[in-house]
Design an enzyme around this catalytic site. Structure first.
Site, short mmCIF file in Angstrom:
data_model
loop_
_atom_site.label_atom_id
_atom_site.label_comp_id
_atom_site.label_asym_id
_atom_site.label_seq_id
_atom_site.Cartn_x
_atom_site.Cartn_y
_atom_site.Cartn_z
N HIS A 240 0.82 -1.21 0.00
CA HIS A 240 0.00 0.00 0.00
C HIS A 240 0.86 1.27 0.00
CE1 HIS A 240 -2.55 -3.19 1.75
NE2 HIS A 240 -3.50 -2.62 1.01
N GLY A 241 2.17 1.11 -0.26
CA GLY A 241 3.01 2.29 -0.47
C GLY A 241 3.43 3.00 0.79
#
Length: 275
Positions: A240-241
């Site tokens: 999810h970065g």
């Protein structure tokens, strides 16, 4: 012809009655005399037998009666249990309590001391038994030997070159050990803590500045970040970065917290024990 004979020499406890009834046959008339039968009654029970029955059964005079109610009276006396004796516990009583009609001659404090000693001994044994029972049940809930063997991990840091990060498996989780360079240490120490999402200084997360030890589990959804990557040169979670710096602090992305620092201790210059 009726003849009734009574025995006068019998025991005073027995009375015998005999009735003789004529059969209607007359004696011969030629003899001129009437022959009277001689009745002899012999005692059935002698005095010694009567006395033994009297002493063993009822401890009183034995009364023998005939008639319809004789069997009923005998049965009632048998059911009365008049021969049952009360048990005697005199052999088990102390001398001070032999007489049940008077108070004990033993002083009250002495009897209290005995009661207190017995109660104390029973309490000690009861407490020991309860302790053993609790230890048994708690022992069944503790970790097994193979689980305890994996509770700690010992790592030789001399095999990790400077600027590299190595992954180990500890308690089923990835363990990141990073050998930081002097430039990384200086860079992370100069970060303004007030600008961080989870404010924490670099020295609060390490015991030796050159060694960073964190769990490789993203605090967002539990993914495993990639070391030596991301916008801040630390760790990057591709799920999810989330971006972490070289101190394992969250700098960008959805992760709410910094990477977790486990308990560890340096046993030697190059040996660290995690757990």
């Amino acid at each position: 012809m009726n003849v009734v004979a009574k025995s006068t020499n019998l025991s005073p406890f027995l009375k015998t009655a005999t009735t003789v009834v004529s059969n209607g046959i007359r004696p011969a008339a030629a003899s001129g005399t009437v022959l009277k039968p001689k009745i002899v009654v012999k005692p059935v029970v002698n005095r010694m037998v009567n006395e033994s029955i009297s002493e063993s059964l009822l401890c009183r005079s034995l009364r023998v009666s005939s008639g319809i109610t004789a069997g009923t009276q005998t049965m009632q006396k048998r059911l009365a249990h008049s021969d049952v004796q009360w048990p005697d516990y005199s052999a088990y009583r102390p001398d001070s309590t032999q007489d049940p009609t008077c108070k004990s001659k033993e002083s009250a404090p002495n009897r209290k001391v005995t009661a207190y000693v017995v109660s104390a001994v029973a309490g000690v044994y009861g407490t020991y038994g309860a302790k053993s029972l609790v230890q048994f049940f708690v022992g069944t809930l503790s970790a097994s030997a193979d689980v305890l063997a994996l509770a700690k991990i010992e790592v030789n840091l001399s095999s990790i070159p400077e600027g590299k990060s190595v992954v180990f498996k500890w308690r089923g989780k990835p363990l990141f050990i990073r050998h930081r360079q002097a430039a990384e240490i200086q860079k992370e120490a100069s970060v303004d803590v007030s600008t961080l999402r989870d404010p924490q200084a670099d020295l609060e997360r390490v015991k030796k500045p050159e060694w960073l030890i964190v769990l490789g589990v993203c605090t967002h959804l539990g993914c495993v970040p990639i070391a030596n990557s991301g916008d801040f040169g630390g760790y990057y979670c591709p799920c999810h970065g989330s971006h972490y710096d070289a101190s394992g602090r969250i700098r960008k992305g959805p992760a709410p917290l910094n990477l977790e620092v486990p308990e560890y201790v340096f046993t030697d210059e190059n040996i660290v024990v995690v757990g």
